[in-house]
Design an enzyme around this catalytic site. Structure first.
Site, PDB file in Angstrom:
ATOM      1  N   GLU A  73     -11.663  -3.601  -3.001  1.00  0.00           N
ATOM      2  CA  GLU A  73     -10.632  -2.676  -3.472  1.00  0.00           C
ATOM      3  C   GLU A  73     -10.409  -2.860  -4.973  1.00  0.00           C
ATOM      4  O   GLU A  73      -9.810  -3.846  -5.395  1.00  0.00           O
ATOM      5  CB  GLU A  73      -9.317  -2.934  -2.727  1.00  0.00           C
ATOM      6  CG  GLU A  73      -9.446  -2.901  -1.215  1.00  0.00           C
ATOM      7  CD  GLU A  73      -8.274  -3.597  -0.504  1.00  0.00           C
ATOM      8  OE1 GLU A  73      -7.112  -3.362  -0.862  1.00  0.00           O
ATOM      9  OE2 GLU A  73      -8.532  -4.396   0.409  1.00  0.00           O
TER      10      GLU A  73
ATOM     11  N   HIS B 151       0.795  -1.228   0.000  1.00  0.00           N
ATOM     12  CA  HIS B 151       0.000   0.000   0.000  1.00  0.00           C
ATOM     13  C   HIS B 151       0.835   1.290   0.000  1.00  0.00           C
ATOM     14  O   HIS B 151       0.552   2.234   0.747  1.00  0.00           O
ATOM     15  CB  HIS B 151      -0.956   0.008   1.202  1.00  0.00           C
ATOM     16  CG  HIS B 151      -2.085  -0.978   1.095  1.00  0.00           C
ATOM     17  ND1 HIS B 151      -2.562  -1.463  -0.097  1.00  0.00           N
ATOM     18  CD2 HIS B 151      -2.857  -1.576   2.064  1.00  0.00           C
ATOM     19  CE1 HIS B 151      -3.570  -2.296   0.119  1.00  0.00           C
ATOM     20  NE2 HIS B 151      -3.763  -2.391   1.410  1.00  0.00           N
TER      21      HIS B 151
ATOM     22  N   HIS C 289      -9.937   2.165   0.146  1.00  0.00           N
ATOM     23  CA  HIS C 289      -9.865   1.096   1.147  1.00  0.00           C
ATOM     24  C   HIS C 289     -10.913   1.222   2.259  1.00  0.00           C
ATOM     25  O   HIS C 289     -10.616   0.976   3.436  1.00  0.00           O
ATOM     26  CB  HIS C 289      -8.450   1.078   1.733  1.00  0.00           C
ATOM     27  CG  HIS C 289      -7.992  -0.259   2.226  1.00  0.00           C
ATOM     28  ND1 HIS C 289      -8.513  -0.858   3.350  1.00  0.00           N
ATOM     29  CD2 HIS C 289      -7.058  -1.119   1.760  1.00  0.00           C
ATOM     30  CE1 HIS C 289      -7.914  -2.012   3.548  1.00  0.00           C
ATOM     31  NE2 HIS C 289      -7.021  -2.201   2.595  1.00  0.00           N
TER      32      HIS C 289
HETATM   33  C1  GLA Z   1      -5.168  -5.013   2.274  1.00  0.00           C
HETATM   34  C2  GLA Z   1      -4.302  -6.209   2.346  1.00  0.00           C
HETATM   35  C3  GLA Z   1      -4.501  -6.913   3.647  1.00  0.00           C
HETATM   36  C4  GLA Z   1      -4.292  -5.980   4.797  1.00  0.00           C
HETATM   37  C5  GLA Z   1      -5.196  -4.793   4.637  1.00  0.00           C
HETATM   38  C6  GLA Z   1      -4.961  -3.755   5.687  1.00  0.00           C
HETATM   39  O1  GLA Z   1      -6.439  -5.259   1.909  1.00  0.00           O
HETATM   40  O2  GLA Z   1      -4.476  -7.087   1.271  1.00  0.00           O
HETATM   41  O3  GLA Z   1      -3.624  -8.009   3.748  1.00  0.00           O
HETATM   42  O4  GLA Z   1      -2.970  -5.568   4.844  1.00  0.00           O
HETATM   43  O5  GLA Z   1      -5.028  -4.192   3.405  1.00  0.00           O
HETATM   44  O6  GLA Z   1      -4.944  -4.284   6.964  1.00  0.00           O
END
Ligand code: GLA
Length: 378
Positions: A337, A127, A201
């Site tokens: 997402e 991210h 997100h």
């Molecule tokens: C994303 C990732 C997860 C986790 C979340 C945040 O969706 O794929 O593994 O890290 O973000 O907690």
């Protein structure tokens, strides 16, 4: 400086008028340690649906929608104050970039040059790194439109920020329409060849944030395939059919009905934490997923131009102190997402995430809020 972009047409903007006055407001959310003031913007539509967005990390702080009886509830997880977002490690409501999801070992090569990014998720990059787009202050512009209200956020990510090449100019436009759509349009341009993969997100709980787990939500995903992962959640490179697996959501199925199965992929993800390969022709805006929560009657659709969608079922949530004194527990929210596939910079067979100077990255993603089973008005 209002920048028109894909998905927002000039006639729509031309309609700015009195009718939508009062549907947009702004207040101070707080101050950062360096004294920077951060704001929170409230977007309301004519049906009373309300979305709050902060220019810290572009995070959607709340979304209030009616249930089948007309009772409003906040359906996304978040924090009541700025310090919550500064300390956050769950990416609540965040605008994610430069690269949403994981890049193996935080490394990739472009034109023979190897770039090393932060390894902020075990050995991998996640991210956007340590200070991704969710931890920066965005420049904001608000606007009333004929058919809704709009907040435009802009940020210039400097060359080498978090290890990525090229100055990257990003604009994220959030629009709340009178049809109860939250439409997010992203554009980005670069001065040097780079990789880009943006996403939103929000963790949804259509029964209301903090109202327990999301296992009873009925989910349908328009995907025949998904990208299986290794133990560190990096795709193996295979595109696997969902048929005969717990990843088959081609018919509406409760999120929880198979989540605890002894399936290798579910064990690796601690539940669903996987990218679905959406059924689509190209970059058209198409339906990716629909969700229905039976007790409230709330339903939601997600439409996107992106080729993939990460379903994440809040498997890492553990007693997070959220808004209105609520505690968010394990699987207390789910994320849809819209994205390009994880680790694409190292997977030549996946759709490319490379952006070159002179090209424009664009994405449109729409979350549509509705109810089922509402009594017709007499
Ligand atoms: C994303 C990732 C997860 C986790 C979340 C945040 O969706 O794929 O593994 O890290 O973000 O907690």
């Amino acid at each position: 400086m209002l920048i028109l972009c894909a998905g927002l047409s000039a006639p729509l903007l031309a309609g700015t008028n009195q009718r939508s006055k009062g549907r947009l407001s702004k207040r101070e959310f707080g101050k950062l340690a360096d004294g920077t003031t951060v704001d929170i913007y409230t977007l309301r539509n004519r049906n009373g649906v309300q979305v709050e967005i902060t220019n810290y990390g572009g995070a959607v702080v709340s979304i209030k929608t009616p249930d089948r009886r007309g009772q409003m509830a906040d359906i996304v997880l978040g924090y009541s104050d700025l310090s919550g977002y500064v300390a956050d490690t769950s990416y609540f409501g965040a605008l994610i970039g430069r690269y949403a999801n994981r890049i193996a070992q935080g490394k990739f090569t472009l034109n023979g040059v190897e770039y090393q990014l932060a390894q902020n998720n075990g050995v991998n990059h996640l991210h956007g790194g340590v200070r991704g787009f969710n931890k920066v202050v965005w420049y904001a512009i608000e606007l009333n439109l004929r058919d809704g209200v709009l907040l435009q956020l802009a940020y210039v990510s400097k060359d080498k920020e978090e290890g990525y090449p090229g100055n990257l100019s990003v604009i994220a436009t959030y629009m709340l329409t009178d049809a109860n759509d939250l439409r997010i349009v992203y554009t980005a341009t670069t001065e040097k060849e780079t990789v880009v993969n943006l996403t939103h997100h929000s963790y949804f709980n259509l029964a209301g944030a903090g109202a327990g787990d999301v296992l009873n939500h009925q989910l349908k995903i328009n995907a025949n395939g998904f990208t299986p992962v290794d133990e560190t959640l990096i795709p193996t490179g295979e595109l696997k059919t969902v048929k005969g697996t717990p990843f088959d959501f081609s018919r509406a199925t409760a999120i929880g009905s198979r989540i605890n199965k002894a399936d290798e992929q579910l064990i690796r993800g601690k539940g669903y934490d996987h990218n679905f390969v959406l059924n689509k022709k190209g970059h058209e805006l198409s339906l990716a997923a629909s969700v229905y929560e039976p007790s409230s009657g709330r339903a939601m659709e997600m439409w996107t131009t992106e080729p993939g969608m990460q379903l994440y079922t809040g498997n890492f949530l553990d007693k997070v102190h959220g808004k209105a004194g609520k505690i968010y527990n394990y699987r207390g929210g789910f994320c849809l997402e819209a994205q390009h596939f994880p680790d694409s910079p190292n997977k030549p067979s996946f759709p490319s995430t490379v952006l070159k100077p002179g090209q424009r990255y664009t994405q449109t993603t729409v979350y549509k809020f509705m109810v089922r089973g509402a009594k017709a008005k007499p």
